[in-house]
Design an enzyme around this catalytic site. Structure first.
Site, short mmCIF file in Angstrom:
data_model
loop_
_atom_site.label_atom_id
_atom_site.label_comp_id
_atom_site.label_asym_id
_atom_site.label_seq_id
_atom_site.Cartn_x
_atom_site.Cartn_y
_atom_site.Cartn_z
N TYR A 269 0.67 -1.20 0.19
CA TYR A 269 -0.19 -0.19 -0.26
C TYR A 269 0.99 1.15 0.03
CZ TYR A 269 -0.47 -0.12 5.17
OH TYR A 269 0.08 -0.23 6.77
N GLU A 270 0.34 2.23 -0.20
CA GLU A 270 1.04 3.36 -0.09
C GLU A 270 1.81 3.68 -1.60
OE1 GLU A 270 1.11 6.56 3.16
OE2 GLU A 270 -0.68 5.52 4.21
N GLY A 271 1.62 3.03 -2.36
CA GLY A 271 2.26 2.91 -3.67
C GLY A 271 2.77 1.63 -3.61
#
Lengths: 592, 321, 257
Positions: free
Chosen positions: A403-405
């Site tokens: 997550y978060e890229g």
């Protein structure tokens, strides 16, 4: 080679670190240390005893505990005093992120509340919106969420299909579409929602939970961080006030990317916190567990794992604090600018360090992955049983690389952005390239001059590769941007430079300050250096092989390959020294 | 020849075990003239018994009331007199209370909770646990006047011999100024007459492994057979299974019995801090990984509910034979 | 009413103790407010919050790093802090000297009505200093207290004795030392941590409080870690058989039954 004194994004590719300017954990203020203690006590007293309930996704409890972090003031650190926050420095704000990692999935709820849930409003919201919502978000009367991802757009975030249209009377925005994998969805009160205006202008909006036409879907069943809420959201002719736009029409992409920057840095820090815990738990287990009549902590293979875990954590922690210090300084400069330009300066600061933020996310989450995996291995069969804490730590860690890229997207950003800056001439790859790595290394690096030289050489490798790529792309660096394998290798070399240099700089400072841990810092720096060198060599060779096949200068290629040769070191002996120090203190080596 | 004054605590008739141990330490100091201080109801009767421990002179204060800091400090000051003197006391709640104040009045140094003593006045050396028993320090004093409190059960109990009747020096109950008066309003005795943990020879202790408040019932017969005190870990206290009075460990009681039987106690460092100086430690635990086994002398890796009843029977047989 | 709380900075109770060069090594060890002192600080703040006192002041004897412990007390809610230090106080075994110093500082801090402290420090395990100072100051004491009421010029406290408890009254000013069941100490909130930064922390030398240290009653001549245990002798077999074998071993081998 020049020392880089400017506090510029990706500046570490231009010249040597100015050691004294580097922020380190040893430079935390008394207040920051006290804040860490408070968070740790909160985790021990309130979260860990209720972990079983939290893991069954008791949303009421999660909300209650999140609100307690609000009462402690942990969610108001970044919020200015005029919006009923504390307006403290960035380094203070990351302390909670690190220590709450001990709370497993609870951290995720907290990270959204203080990170991507809060920052769009904080840095891009209008004064009116901020007055209405920020105080509640700071005190956690309002739980926040961030809704970017859709079923068809994950990494390709800007390809979202959710639409927002101005109503006929011009008084409202009407949202239609569906969002997916939204953290805190089950109990958030306010959502930052990204949608397309006129089909192509990506824009952020604030949606309140009780808005008609807005519904929250059921909870997802996840592999890890089971105590966090993850739902879909759907919008069906959902009308929100016209003023609930965050920033301007078409600014959504910028908002999404900028707030993700800080989110990524904080995620990296949390990942290091979780890795520290894995180390401590593992060392204590290794001291207790007896096989063949001896504690397994006495065995060489176990000791080597412990040394490697500790050294990677040390390097990760050192680089996190370095970046956080730089971000803080840039923000402070933004603040000084004051008034209306403050926010814009702040946003510039966020953008400036996007390479560093992305690399902290990748490095932190991969140190964490390594540590939780070895933690299970050290526990043997017991590690595979839920009764032992490491099983949960292992599951909870897996999301960090996603997550978060994803780490793939972040690697693209690291290398892609560096190439873009170099192509534009913003990072001058020619300057000082002629100087030999290791030249004029004075006693400024003390006992670690050889490591400084290794950093120099690795930096020269990266610069050589960047220069080649920019040349092949006709001076822009964009052409080869499609070669993901190339970008991945370049990104890994860049990460190695930054993390190793940070580890070194912290050890040098500790030695100068007479810190009692200086010996161990130096040893861990050396272990880390020995660990990254073979990867740099492989990445460099594979990269120049591809580039020369496509016509790059062979002489330059062999020069790069030569620079990437690992120095000869007695890595086993180094790891033994580190293992001894870590085991001596029963794994409680890093404060958390 | 040095003068040793032992504070002797009693219940009106019997001398407390810790005080007997202190008398033993006094007698072991070569050529010492041993004196005693006895305060409370029945002091004269207790004083008469002390000849058997080599006491030649007893300072006795016949006093009806409850423990009062000012009375005890004043009496001890009179008994100590002006000259050189080694003052010994068991490290009980009374001694903990008055000994430091006595030190201030006599302007002499004090050391507390020691587990070894050697030498004599002017060159005395003591050993005492610090950091909850994680280290031991040896301290030396050349003072001619000194107060030393001894950890209960850390010293052997002397045989009562046949010494002659000691000289009795009756001391009047000291006057305590109003500003220093503490008044006991009420004494709260525990519900049951439990053996005091700190002085117990044997402790049977239960932890989270007993599974609930009723789990301690499994330990009771064994406790009775051994004449033991009942201990517990902090976890069992936190779970509300047993009253905090029984807690052994860093934040509970520190104990040094002859035999400590840990049932279903994992042995967290905080627990070990309170019992690691026990002479013999037995651990009964299902989990072979439990850290308690590291410091135990004997262990059984099995369900305590199977082991304890059988163990109790076996002990009863040995005791009967 | 003014309350003075004396505190000491100690190692965390989980700290692994190591001896280095004849002294306990503080390398890499986190230091905290002595846990029993924390109960005392909490109690003082509670009394103030309920209107029973106007001011809570904390006092310690300790080197510069002990200032962090004082800051924590300020962040919990104390109003001001004082630290006394002289390098001559670094040697162990100087409880008599510490009591003189403490009494001197407390004399200078007068007037105050209630003196609170933890009943023992978890590091040196002495439980001597503050009582000794109380004698010098001429105030009564109630030690190892798990319940405390203050009012009408007196304290009413429940104190722990060996195997029982007593309800005791003493006139103010008085010393009360805290045990663990007295309360649950709060952890400071971030806004209070920041406020604490602006609260006064005064450092005194021995000269400032008019005390001459004198020489300590004891000097440390040795320091050792407890002998390592080799691990339990595990009695094998079915639980019932093992139990019988164990009883036998305790009788014949260990001779404790």
């Amino acid at each position: 080679m020049a020392t880089v004194t400017t506090n510029r994004g990706a500046g570490f590719l231009l010249g040597r670190l100015d050691v004294e300017q580097q922020m380190t954990p040893e430079k935390l203020t008394a207040e920051q240390r006290m804040l860490r203690d408070t968070v740790r006590k909160f985790v021990d007293a309130e979260i860990l005893p209720r972990m079983d309930e939290l893991e069954t996704l008791d949303i009421g409890l999660a909300r209650e505990l999140l609100q307690k972090t609000g009462e402690l003031g942990l969610c108001m650190i970044d919020v200015p005093e005029e919006y009923e926050g504390l307006g403290l420095d960035f380094v203070s704000s990351i302390q909670g992120s690190e220590i709450l990692s001990l709370g497993g999935g609870f951290l995720t709820a907290f990270s959204v509340q203080t990170g991507i849930g809060l920052m769009p409003m904080l840095y891009f919201g209008s004064d009116e919106l901020k007055r209405k919502f920020l105080p509640g978000m700071a005190s956690v009367e309002l739980v926040s969420a961030y809704a970017l991802t859709e079923a068809g757009s994950g990494s390709d975030a800007l390809g979202a299909k959710t639409t927002a249209d101005l109503s006929e009377d011009g008084e409202s925005w009407v949202l239609n579409g569906t969002k997916q994998f939204i953290t805190n969805g089950g109990f958030a009160d306010v959502f930052t929602v990204f949608a397309q205006v006129d089909g192509r202008q990506f824009t952020a909006f604030l949606v309140e939970r009780d808005t008609p036409g807005f519904t929250v879907g059921p909870e997802e069943h996840k592999l890890g961080i089971k105590s966090s809420s993850t739902t879909s959201l759907s919008f069906e002719d959902c009308r929100i006030p016209k003023g609930n736009i965050i920033g301007e029409v078409g600014q959504g992409g910028k908002i999404a990317v900028n707030v993700l920057n800080l989110g990524r840095l904080k995620l990296g820090i949390s990942a290091i916190g979780s890795a520290k815990e894995a180390l401590e738990v593992s060392v204590r287990y290794a001291l207790e567990r007896k096989q063949f009549g001896r504690a397994i902590a006495e065995f060489g293979m176990i000791r080597e794992k412990i040394a490697e875990m500790a050294s990677r954590i040390y390097a990760g922690e050192s680089s996190m604090l370095r970046t956080s210090g730089n971000v803080q300084e840039a923000m402070h400069a933004g603040d000084e600018a004051g008034g209306a330009s403050a926010n814009s300066a702040m946003r510039t600061a966020l953008r400036e360090f996007n390479v560093e933020c992305a690399l902290e996310k990748v490095h932190g989450s991969e140190v964490q992955a390594y540590c939780v995996d070895e933690a299970i291995q050290i526990h043997g069969g017991y590690g595979f049983i839920e009764e032992y804490k490491v099983a949960r730590t292992y599951r909870d860690a897996r999301i960090s690389r996603i997550y978060e890229g994803t780490n793939e997207i972040n690697r693209m950003q690291i290398a892609g952005d560096v190439l873009k800056r170099a192509g534009k001439g913003a990072l001058d790859m020619d300057a000082a390239l002629s100087e030999a790595p290791g030249s004029e290394i004075s006693d400024q690096f003390g006992a670690l001059c050889d490591i400084a030289e290794q950093v120099d050489r690795t930096r020269a490798v990266a610069r050589g590769i960047i220069k080649m790529i920019v040349e092949q792309s006709g001076g822009e660096g964009a052409k080869r941007g499609g070669d993901q394998e190339l970008l991945q290798r370049l990104a890994d070399i860049i990460i190695a430079i930054y993390a190793l240099e940070s580890a070194m700089g912290r050890a040098v400072q500790a030695r100068r300050a007479g810190d009692t841990n200086a010996d161990e810092f130096e040893a861990m720096t050396r272990v880390y250096a020995a660990g990254v060198a073979p990867g740099v060599r492989r990445n460099a060779r594979e990269t120049v092989a591809l580039l020369t096949a496509d016509g790059a200068d062979e002489a330059a290629a062999s020069e790069i390959a030569a620079l990437a040769e690992p120095p000869a070191v007695n890595a086993i002996a180094l790891r033994r020294v580190v293992a001894e120090a870590i085991i001596e203190r029963e794994g409680r080596w890093f404060d958390c | 020849m040095s003068r040793v004054l032992v504070y002797v605590e009693h219940d009106g008739e019997a001398i407390r075990k810790g005080s007997r141990q202190a008398l033993g330490v006094a007698a072991s100091i070569g050529g010492a003239q041993v004196e005693a201080l006895v305060i409370g109801k029945g002091a004269a009767g207790v004083a008469a018994k002390l000849g058997a421990y080599g006491v030649t002179k007893v300072h006795a204060v016949e006093y009806d009331g409850a423990y009062a800091t000012g009375v005890w400090t004043g009496a001890a000051q009179s008994a100590a007199g002006d000259g050189d003197c080694l003052i010994l006391a068991s490290h009980t709640s009374f001694a903990r209370d008055f000994a430091p104040r006595l030190g201030a009045r006599l302007s002499c140094p004090q050391v507390s909770d020691i587990v070894e003593l050697s030498g004599d006045l002017g060159g005395i050396e003591v050993k005492r646990p610090i950091f909850a028993g994680k280290a031991f320090e040896t301290l030396k004093s050349e003072a001619g006047r000194l107060i030393v409190t001894l950890r209960p059960n850390a010293f052997a109990e002397p045989e009562a011999g046949g010494g002659g009747a000691p000289e009795i020096n009756e001391i009047a109950v000291p006057e305590v100024p109003a500003a220093l008066q503490t008044t006991v309003i009420e004494v709260l005795k525990p519900d049951t007459e439990e053996i005091d943990l700190t002085e117990a020879d044997v402790i049977v202790s239960g932890g989270i492994g007993v599974g609930g408040p009723e789990g301690f019932d499994t330990l009771r017969p064994l406790q009775k057979t051994l004449g033991a005190a009942l201990g517990s870990s902090r976890a069992a206290v936190l779970a509300g299974w047993i009253s905090p009075d029984h807690q052994v460990g860093q934040t509970g009681k520190t104990v040094s019995p002859q035999l400590y039987i840990a049932c279903g106690i994992s042995g967290a460092i905080q627990h070990r801090a309170g019992m690691s100086s026990s002479k013999c430690i037995v651990a009964i635990n299902k989990d072979p990984q439990a850290p308690i086994f590291e410091i135990a002398d004997y262990g059984i890796v099995a369900d305590l509910f199977k082991v304890v009843p059988a163990f109790n029977e076996a002990i009863a047989k040995i005791k009967a034979s | 009413m003014k309350i003075v709380v004396t505190i000491k900075q100690t190692f965390t109770t989980e700290a692994k103790i190591a001896v280095d060069g004849g002294a306990i090594s503080d390398k890499g060890i986190k230091q905290i407010v002595n846990p029993y002192d924390e109960f005392a600080v909490e109690q003082a703040i509670k009394i103030k919050e309920s209107g029973g006192a106007e001011e809570v002041v904390v006092l310690t004897i300790g080197p510069e790093r002990a200032g962090e412990a004082l800051r924590q007390c300020l962040a919990m809610g104390a109003d001001a802090a004082f630290r006394v230090w002289d390098d001559s106080l670094a040697a162990p075994g100087a409880w008599d000297v510490y009591a003189t110093v403490l009494a001197g500082a407390l004399e200078k801090m007068k007037p105050w009505e209630l003196l609170l402290a933890g009943w023992v420090a978890v590091d040196d395990n002495a439980a001597i200093v503050v009582q000794r100072a109380a004698e010098t100051l001429g105030i009564p004491q109630v030690l190892v207290v798990n319940k405390l009421d203050v009012g009408d010029g007196k304290v009413t406290a429940v104190r722990e004795m060996d195997g029982y408890r007593e309800v005791v009254e003493a006139p103010l000013p008085a010393l009360v030392t805290a045990d663990k069941a007295l309360n649950t100490p709060r952890y400071p909130t971030l806004p209070n941590i920041m406020k604490a930064k602006r609260k006064p922390l005064t450092v005194w030398t021995l000269e400032d409080i008019g005390v001459t240290a004198g020489s300590a009653g004891f000097t440390r001549t040795g320091l050792a870690l407890p002998p390592a245990k080799t691990g339990a002798k595990i009695v094998e077999g079915e639980p019932e058989e093992a139990a019988v074998a164990l009883a036998d071993l305790l009788h014949t081998e260990a001779k404790v039954i």
